[in-house]
Design a protein around this motif. Structure first.
Motif, PDB file in Angstrom:
ATOM      1  N   TYR A  83      67.996  42.244 -18.419  1.00 44.35           N
ATOM      2  CA  TYR A  83      68.804  41.032 -18.407  1.00 44.35           C
ATOM      3  C   TYR A  83      69.042  40.479 -19.813  1.00 44.35           C
ATOM      4  O   TYR A  83      69.965  39.692 -20.019  1.00 44.35           O
ATOM      5  CB  TYR A  83      68.170  39.975 -17.492  1.00 44.35           C
ATOM      6  N   GLN A 165      71.223  36.508 -13.266  1.00 40.92           N
ATOM      7  CA  GLN A 165      70.253  37.570 -13.525  1.00 40.92           C
ATOM      8  C   GLN A 165      70.155  38.467 -12.298  1.00 40.92           C
ATOM      9  O   GLN A 165      69.219  38.395 -11.500  1.00 40.92           O
ATOM     10  CB  GLN A 165      68.884  36.971 -13.877  1.00 40.92           C
ATOM     11  N   ALA A 170      75.470  42.044 -13.360  1.00 40.42           N
ATOM     12  CA  ALA A 170      75.337  42.640 -14.692  1.00 40.42           C
ATOM     13  C   ALA A 170      76.443  43.656 -14.963  1.00 40.42           C
ATOM     14  O   ALA A 170      76.971  43.736 -16.073  1.00 40.42           O
ATOM     15  CB  ALA A 170      73.970  43.294 -14.829  1.00 40.42           C
TER      16      ALA A 170
END
Length: 624
Positions: A83, A165, A170
């Motif tokens: 992350y 997160q 992502a």
């Protein structure tokens, strides 16, 4: 700190490379016998500088360099390495640097891969693309510098928003940006082709590849965002007509329409105006999305920025691009009267144009629903939100003829057609209506609308299934995409019709029971991770058929920033999802429990993958 310094000066060198690249492109345009090798070299050099800059920011995040303001605002030493890396683009500055990276990558690939087009076309496309790239360089350096220096250097960062997160989120922005930025190449090449009066069937074949690439990535990006919203936001839905969701949907609708227009232009030299306008509109909508999200005008979990200066810069830049593109369209584009023949009403071209108008209507509805609250707020200071009822009432009635036209269109021939296999088409329509009647009869008040809507969806579904057997591998990519779309609409309809929900408050050891289900909160446990502590509630859920499921949703308490999030537990099967999420009831020992049965959820995700697969097959299909 060294990584930030290198990254910053690499950005400046990338900007200088772009300015030099425009100069050599203009010179090469004047003398266009062969492509100047300096153009390709400078394009690679620009890409190299942006890559250096991007990795400078990534390394600043990895080593937790809090002298960098972007790292300080969006990272923390206890954050997992994955992350830290993905946090690079989980913020305003980093996401724009990623956008710039993809812009420079695409123009370099365009110059490498475009071999059969004129030198003037390649150099002019490069010039238009560099105008966009230089605009983003200036935007980054002037208003959104990802390498701002902080002194004194803080010992600890503020951390990344916990709901960002997540693995799906992502990879969601990079894939979505590949879709957005792909539209910039379509925009630049359309302007170049219009200026040089070379919008033709051969150009359509060339630009179709870029359109498909952009469309595939945008489709997959929207899918990932939808999956993330489903399991992370805790309300159990996959699409809420959130303004930022709409921002990605609008260029997708325009791209889908453009793709169909290019198919017609490949066969016949018509719809040139459609192709040019949609090429401009697709990129404009992508830029509008950037303006709305980055300016802080939209209030959403997805938005990053809240700086009027940034919004003003993008607005001016967008105005300049639109002005240039419209000037080129009206000044240089002349419709070829020889090819502007009347279309026969029953032909594949007519069906595509009809569906294009439907798509433009859907796009208009989404656009109005997204920007109307903004204008109302500016004019009257009245704040409203436009929710699902608005979109459902305006879209569903037109979705019915759209699906029927989508089913019949592929059965038609180019130029002029007689509707073949009339008996089987009528038979499938009758079967669709009968099945829909039997399904809807016991489930919904809006009997007529749902029966007709499900009938039209089943009609498209049955016809595309039939085409797999009758047409074999002919138009296989189209069949898969249309089949995926019919499956998507069926999945959404049945999910809405058959979903059930239980909301209750429970203490440890208590149960909730109705005629269909029994929910028992057995116990609560705690566990610790690197950057959060969690409270895990263990439930025993007994269905009507006596089947027992153990489910364990959790509450996560993050240390930096100090935020509590709800993590749903989802049991996925072929036919339905079981979804449960908990929240604390303030100042009480109760947990608020939300349990849902969500039929056909898996098929919604599969259907979008099938849509993308249709595009991928079309992209790699052997040219005849």
């Amino acid at each position: 700190m060294i990584y930030s310094v290198v990254g910053y000066y690499a950005l400046i060198l990338g900007l200088i490379s772009g300015l030099i690249l425009i100069y050599f492109s203009v010179q090469n345009f004047k003398n266009s016998e062969i492509l100047d090798t300096k153009i390709l070299s400078l394009s690679f050099l620009q890409l190299f500088f942006v890559v250096i800059s991007f990795f400078g920011l990534v390394l600043s995040f990895v080593v937790s360099d809090f002298s960098n303001e972007t790292v300080f605002n969006n990272s923390h030493t206890t954050k997992p390495l994955f992350y830290k890396i993905t946090g690079t683009w989980g913020n305003h500055e980093g996401s724009l640097l990623l956008w710039l990276l993809v812009l420079t990558l695409f123009i370099f690939i365009f110059l490498l891969r475009t071999n059969n087009q004129s030198i003037k076309y390649k150099t002019l496309t490069t010039i238009f693309q560099q105008i966009i790239i230089i605009g983003f360089f200036i935007f980054l350096l002037k208003t959104s510098n990802p390498f701002n220096y902080l002194f004194p250097i803080p010992e600890e960062g503020l951390g990344l928003n916990p709901i960002l997160q997540d693995p799906a989120l992502a990879i969601h922005p990079p894939i979505l940006y590949l879709g957005y930025v792909g539209s910039s190449i379509i925009f630049s090449s359309a302007l170049a082709a219009t200026t040089l009066k070379m919008v033709s069937g051969s150009w359509a074949t060339h630009i179709k590849k870029w359109t498909l690439v952009s469309w595939i990535f945008l489709t997959l990006g929207i899918l990932l965002g939808s999956i993330w919203a489903y399991y992370e936001l805790g309300w159990g839905g996959f699409w809420f007509w959130d303004p930022v969701e709409n921002v990605s949907l609008m260029p997708w609708l325009a791209l889908t329409t453009l793709l169909h227009c290019i198919l017609v232009l490949e066969k016949k030299s018509i719809l040139t105006s459609w192709v040019i306008i949609l090429s401009i509109a697709t990129f404009t909508l992508s830029m509008c999305g950037t303006f709305l999200v980055r300016s802080g005008i939209l209030n959403s979990v997805h938005t990053f920025a809240n700086d009027p200066e940034r919004g003003l810069f993008i607005l001016i830049f967008l105005f300049v691009l639109i002005f240039i593109s419209l000037f080129i369209f009206f000044f240089f584009h002349k419709e070829d009267q020889k090819n502007s023949i009347n279309l026969f009403w029953l032909s594949k071209e007519s069906a595509i144009i009809l569906n294009n108008w439907f798509m433009m209507y859907f796009l208009s509805v989404v656009l109005i629903g997204t920007v109307y609250p903004i204008f109302l707020d500016v004019i009257s200071s009245e704040k409203i939100s436009v929710g699902p009822p608005f979109y459902h009432k305006l879209i569903i009635p037109f979705l019915i003829p759209f699906l029927i036209a989508m089913a019949i269109g592929p059965q038609l021939k180019w130029i002029k057609s007689n509707l073949e296999s009339k008996k089987i088409l009528i038979f499938l329509l009758f079967i669709s209506i009968l099945i829909s009647y039997l399904i809807v009869k016991n489930f919904d008040k809006n009997f007529l609308v749902n029966t007709i809507l499900i009938s039209s969806t089943f009609y498209l579904f049955f016809i595309t299934v039939r085409d797999f057997f009758t047409k074999k591998f002919k138009n296989i990519s189209q069949n898969i995409a249309h089949f995926g779309f019919s499956l998507l609409i069926l999945g959404i309809l049945f999910n809405n019709l058959l979903s059930s929900e239980v909301i209750t408050n429970l203490k440890i050891g208590e149960s909730y029971e109705n005629s269909k289900i029994k929910i028992t909160l057995e116990d609560v446990k705690q566990r610790s991770e690197k950057n959060f502590n969690s409270v895990v509630a263990n439930f025993k859920i007994i269905s009507l058929d006596g089947k027992i499921n153990k489910m364990s949703p959790e509450l996560r308490i993050y240390n930096q920033p100090n935020i509590v999030t709800s993590e749903a537990d989802i049991k996925t099967s072929l036919m339905k999802d079981k979804f449960i999420v908990i929240n604390l009831v303030q100042n009480q020992e109760y947990f608020n429990v939300r349990y849902q049965d969500k039929p056909f959820m898996l098929w919604i995700w599969v259907s979008v993958l099938l849509l993308s697969m249709g595009g991928i097959l079309s992209l790699f299909r052997k040219r005849i």
